[in-house]
Structures are given as structure tokens and as C-alpha cells.
Scaffold this active site. Sequence first.
Site, PDB file in Angstrom:
ATOM      1  N   HIS A 174      38.895  36.372  42.740  1.00 62.78           N
ATOM      2  CA  HIS A 174      39.040  35.492  41.903  1.00 62.78           C
ATOM      3  C   HIS A 174      39.916  36.219  40.580  1.00 62.78           C
ATOM      4  CE1 HIS A 174      39.783  32.470  38.919  1.00 62.78           C
ATOM      5  NE2 HIS A 174      39.329  33.166  38.096  1.00 62.78           N
ATOM      6  N   CYS A 192      38.157  29.556  44.346  1.00 65.62           N
ATOM      7  CA  CYS A 192      38.318  28.294  43.741  1.00 65.62           C
ATOM      8  C   CYS A 192      38.721  27.302  44.608  1.00 65.62           C
ATOM      9  CB  CYS A 192      39.495  28.540  42.661  1.00 65.62           C
ATOM     10  SG  CYS A 192      38.981  29.668  41.159  1.00 65.62           S
ATOM     11  N   ASP A 199      45.999  58.625  39.957  1.00 63.82           N
ATOM     12  CA  ASP A 199      46.019  59.491  38.797  1.00 63.82           C
ATOM     13  C   ASP A 199      45.838  60.813  38.925  1.00 63.82           C
ATOM     14  OD1 ASP A 199      43.485  59.845  39.211  1.00 63.82           O
ATOM     15  OD2 ASP A 199      42.660  58.357  37.682  1.00 63.82           O
ATOM     16  N   ASP A 225      47.058  49.399  34.732  1.00 68.17           N
ATOM     17  CA  ASP A 225      45.879  49.242  35.611  1.00 68.17           C
ATOM     18  C   ASP A 225      44.495  49.205  34.890  1.00 68.17           C
ATOM     19  OD1 ASP A 225      45.850  52.273  34.809  1.00 68.17           O
ATOM     20  OD2 ASP A 225      44.046  51.934  35.951  1.00 68.17           O
ATOM     21  N   CYS A 250      43.499  27.439  39.694  1.00 66.35           N
ATOM     22  CA  CYS A 250      43.414  28.756  40.498  1.00 66.35           C
ATOM     23  C   CYS A 250      43.619  28.188  41.970  1.00 66.35           C
ATOM     24  CB  CYS A 250      42.457  29.640  40.339  1.00 66.35           C
ATOM     25  SG  CYS A 250      42.759  31.159  41.208  1.00 66.35           S
ATOM     26  N   CYS A 306      43.206  30.600  44.455  1.00 62.73           N
ATOM     27  CA  CYS A 306      42.604  31.693  45.265  1.00 62.73           C
ATOM     28  C   CYS A 306      41.700  30.875  46.209  1.00 62.73           C
ATOM     29  CB  CYS A 306      41.744  32.672  44.426  1.00 62.73           C
ATOM     30  SG  CYS A 306      40.319  32.491  43.633  1.00 62.73           S
TER      31      CYS A 306
END
Lengths: 396, 396
Positions: A360, A334, A108, A291, A329, A331
Site C-alpha cells: 500500500h 485496500c 548508490d 528515493d 486506493c 492497491c
Amino acid sequence: MRLIVLTPPYNLILATVSFELIAECSQTRARAGLLHTAHGTIETPVFMPVGTLATVKGLTQRDLGDELGVRILLANTYHLYLRPGHELIRSLGGLHKFMSWPHAILTDSGGFQVFSLSALRTIDDHGVIFQSHLDGATHTFTPESTVDAQLAFGSDILMALDECPEYPVSHEYARQSMHRTLSWARQAKEHFDRRLAQSQDLPNPRSALFPIVQGSMFADLRRECAARLTELDTAGYAIGGLAVGEPRPLSMEMVEATEPVLPRDRPRYAMGVGMPHELSEYVGRGVDMMDCVLPTRNARNGCLFTSQGRVVIKNTRYRDDPRPLDENCRCYTCTRHSRAYLRHLFQSGEMLFAVLATRHNIQRYLDIMREIRHAIISDSFPEYLKCVRSAATNAE
Amino acid sequence: MRLIVLTPPYNLILATVSFELIAECSQTRARAGLLHTAHGTIETPVFMPVGTLATVKGLTQRDLGDELGVRILLANTYHLYLRPGHELIRSLGGLHKFMSWPHAILTDSGGFQVFSLSALRTIDDHGVIFQSHLDGATHTFTPESTVDAQLAFGSDILMALDECPEYPVSHEYARQSMHRTLSWARQAKEHFDRRLAQSQDLPNPRSALFPIVQGSMFADLRRECAARLTELDTAGYAIGGLAVGEPRPLSMEMVEATEPVLPRDRPRYAMGVGMPHELSEYVGRGVDMMDCVLPTRNARNGCLFTSQGRVVIKNTRYRDDPRPLDENCRCYTCTRHSRAYLRHLFQSGEMLFAVLATRHNIQRYLDIMREIRHAIISDSFPEYLKCVRSAATNAE
């Protein structure tokens, strides 16, 4: 739904960032596309994790890239300009090399941080003078200097300096401020084009500059700003000044006012949004990129987003809960750990909590974006949106 | 060097932790071996990273096990007893399951932490009454209760409650304290054997209890303590009360006094040591196991151990240093990141610094242990030790 192949002009592919529309929803403004950069192609709509200081807090670049599949992340010009400095980053080969990140980076302009973090800022048409939140030293950002800093970083996508007014402001203030943002965007674009044409010593000569639509919560100003910015014919456009304290319906109205004015063949980036259930709302209004610090910051604070809603991990009920955070999930967190262990880490202030929780939450955001994209391509986005809205209502 | 096969009694292999000597140095007391546990076999000499609260700060269990190759880690009974509590851990299947760690775990008895962390402790022959450093609540540790807590954890190796005197103390105090530790060790062993014989509801029935040799800095007390402890015929022995402020030659003297008294066919564990260049000194004196917070704590403080010596990362000279931390290191940190990036993360207080620094320091410690073991097996340990000493002298 229509499947589209919009081939961008050949020189655009080589010279800069380009966008390819893949599918559009038949009922909403949602689109799926591909964003081509010098550091790979990104499937849109996309959520970009925030790596303020050239790191997404708690995750390694390998976690992000190889495991979570992140293909673009955001870094902050304001922060990196102050520390370690853009000249140092350029001397080390640019931001990609500095942080060892092979995928795309959007930075940015620093405008938002100047207004939210620094003390004693003075704004005029020339730019903004501010004091560093680190040591109080005085610095100046101009449309040109923030382009220079971002070129030194070698960012794939640079943002033009803007003024991001707080909420609420008067129509008169918003109008003046919007015109300043407009004229800064023109200056930034001119400077960017000139620097790119010289193309000496740039870590990434295939970058693109996005200007930012402002106008506070006034639809007429948003429309005017967008219309004038499109004259710059940039590779993409951002909608800034959202999620600054206004009620959410107002944010959505501003996107609705802006979006039809923006060219269909360029990506639209809604800055700093949003909550998990809001992502599809923005996409349904024509947004391609977003974002937000929410998934990472909330993770560190113990607020976890799951497919079944929010989990506030410090809650006593999770004390002896052997189940994974989110059974749906895939990930690392998890598949390997229980809520009881996560709660223990959180209660003990252990760093591993932030590491596992952030992993996560980012996975959750990216999963949502994948669901959204799949829904658009398979022309089931309106049904998907309905489900999300109904789940959000039930959770209230 | 002699290559040895000491086959442990069959029932020992099945019933508990067992030790297999592989090689002994022909000139020093160094040995290489295999430590068999219910959670895998560990090559010795071994350094055990410290995971105080069921996490090695900054690393995931996958980082530790799969990437760094850690096969045993240490957790703290004192800390886990207070938070989240041993009964909770047992109800969730024991510590291995709770923290998702498939390899071996050694837990200390909590004695050291009671003496170093808690306020208002009262010690008598029965045990120690102390106030939690978290909330001031009063708790009691007895030789039996700390065995019970560690059995609830399902630790592979439990430590008997000991009194760890500060340095210096008088010979008289040290003698009394050593006798208390001795009698606690006997009580702990009796209780441990009884509980194991009942063998109900134990997460890990194949565990072993190590008693701890104390005696402050008095060789006669150390020898006496060791001799009396060996009567308990335990699967291994620890040397405690080292690195509590005494000069290093004194620590080494204490190990030298103790070691010949301990049985050759059992592992010896020097608790809470040491610096990188000290590891081979302890091994050369017959030590098989060590643990220390140094690699992890120093990492977080910006002190990194490399094959070329210490790197204090905040030093300005690393500001624009594009080289890896340690060119001889194959860890994730060294293969992916520069000193300049690490310094930036440290200066910015970013969590990723601790993550990357800890990973490297643990890798360094494990690399040293692999070098030591290889030197013992290839009968070049005396030369290896000479090199380490010469490098340490040059660094001074």
C-alpha cells in the site's frame, strides 16, 4: 506551461542513459520528463523504492513491476558489495538477472552507508577504509572501486563515491569535505569512462554515472560543488547530504541553491527524500528523481500513508474498523482487506502485515508521483502544490 | 479400482458439509472424492495449509487461492480465540470475511494448542483451564465453548474439543483420556446441533463438526474410540494424537487400526501430518484430509521440498547456482528465481525468502496431492506408492 521536445543527441540514446523534457511548470521549477535507460523508459518525476539487498522488503519483483508499475528501483552498493559480493553478482549475469528485475536499477555508491552503518572508518583523499557492520572485516572503498562494483552489478545508473557529512558541521569542514567529493567524482568519472570504453564483460554497457552535489547546509558550497560537477558533463546529477537531521526548510534552501546551477536538460536526483507531503516540494524546486526508505520502513512499523493522512494501525480505534485502509486506493491491500484485519496482523507480528502494508505505501507514493506528473503536464501543478500544503497544515 | 457415485442425502448437501466418493484404489485403502462445503468443493485427498492466525505466513490470500489453487485451509481456534477474539471476528462477519478468503476453512478445537502451548493447564471432565501463552490470563475451554467460538468464526468444518495426550502415556491414562475425549465429543455434537437448529446470527449455518479419534498408540483404544464416535453420525471424522513424537510405523499402525471402523462414506482427516513422502502413506491407509505446518515452517527455516528431494538452501553449494530450485516446478519462485538468489535472501534474513520459499513448498505439497489423486483415479496408485517409497529409501 511549455511543452518541449528536447531530443537528446543520437549517440547519447544509444550509449547511455538519456533524459527527455516533456513539460515545465510555468510558475515553479517543476518538470515532467522521460528517462531512457537500457532497461526501459521511466516517467519523471519519479520515486524509486529502495531494494537495499536486491529486494524491496516484503514485495516480489512481480508485485513491484507488474502490479505497482515500478520502473526503477534503488539497490545499495555497500550492502551488495559485502553480501553476496559484486563478483558473484557479475558471474550470475548482473543484478537485473540475479534478482530477476527487468526494469531499471540505480545503485548508490555506498558512501552514505559507510558513514551511517560501519564502524571505525578512516577517510582520506584516497578513499575510505571501514569495517563491515556484518563481521567487522576491513574493506576499502575508492572512487574507482565503487565504480567497478556498480559496473559488475550492471546498474543503469551508478553513483560516484561521495562523503556525506553529518549535520551540523562547520563551514570549513563542509568545504574540505565538498572538495574531496568533487575530486572523487572526477576520479570516478575518469575511471567509469575508461572502463566503459574498454566495454569488456560488462553486464550493462549502457549505464551512466551521476556525481553527487554536497556542501552540507551552506548555499555557497552547494553552488560551487554543482558548478564544478557540471564540468564533468554527466547524464544526470544528484543532490546528496539532505535529510540528515537538518530542519526541512534548510533542505529546501539547499535544493534551491543548487538547482539553477545544474543543466536543465539533465535529470536531478534528490537522495533519500522524503515524506509524502514533501515530494511535491522537491519537485517544485526542480527535482526529477527521489528515493527513500520511508514508505517501506514505516509500513513495517505500522505507519501507513493514505490519501486522508497517516494511519497508525496499532491504534485501538482500528480494532473493529471494517473499512479499507484508504477508500481512494486501488492497491491489493485496500481492495481486499479491512483495517481490522491489518491491525490484527500487525498486533500478531504476522509477516503478511509487512507484505500488505508495504504494497500500500509504495502504491501511495507512486500515486502521488502520478498526480504530480499529471499536474505538471496539465499545467495545474501550482494549484496541486497549494492543496498539498493546505492538507499538510491542517494535519499538523 | 472402482468408480463410484455415492450421492449424499439431499438434505445433507444443503444442510452441511458432504462427501462424494469418486474412486477407490483396488489394492490399498486410498480413495478420491469431493468434499462439498458452503465455500466450494474440495478435491480429496487434500492437504490443507495452516493459517494459524488467519494468515498462512508469508502468502497473500490471492497467492493461496488464485495462484496455488488452495481450496481449504486450516486456522487455529486457540490462537484466534485469544487474538483477536471470536466475538470480534463474528462482529466483522466471520472468519472468511475477516481474512478475505472465499474458500473453505477448517478450524481445530484448540485442544492441541492448549496442551502444547499454554502453561498451567488443569484438565477435568468439565473442560480445560489454561493460561494464555501471550499474557498469562486464565481461560477455560469446554466442549461447548470451543463450538461457540468456531461457530462465531463461521468455519466450514469445526473440530470437537479433545485431549491430545503426549507420547508415551500408559494404557490406563490413554483409556481415561480417550473416554474424556469421547464424552466431550458427545457434548460438543449436542451443543453444535442445538446451536445450528437455532441458527441465529451464525456467519455460516452450513457447517459441520468432526469429532477426533484418540487413544494414544493403543490399537484397541483407537478402535473403541472410533466405533463410539461413529454413533454420533457426523459428516466426517478426524484421527488426532499422531505425529506427537512416536516412531512413524506406530502412527501408521494407529491409522490402520482406526480406518476400517470409520464409515466409508465420510471423509477421514489425519491431523498434523506429514512429511512429503508420508502423504501417500496416509492416503494409502484411507486418509482423505491432512494438514501440517511442515511446508510453511520448514520454508521459513530454509528447508525446501523439491521433486528431487530436500534442498537446504544455506548450503554453500547453492551460492552461485543459477538453476531454479526445482526444474519440474511451475510455481512463481521456480519460474523466476535461482537458487543463488534464494540463498542470498536467506543468508540476508530477507522477508522475500520466506515469501518465495513458502510459495514453493505449498506448491510442492499440492502437486503431490494432485499426483496422488490422479494416480487413484487412473488406478495406478499402488505403482505411485512404490515409486515414492523407493525414492524415500534412496534418499536415506
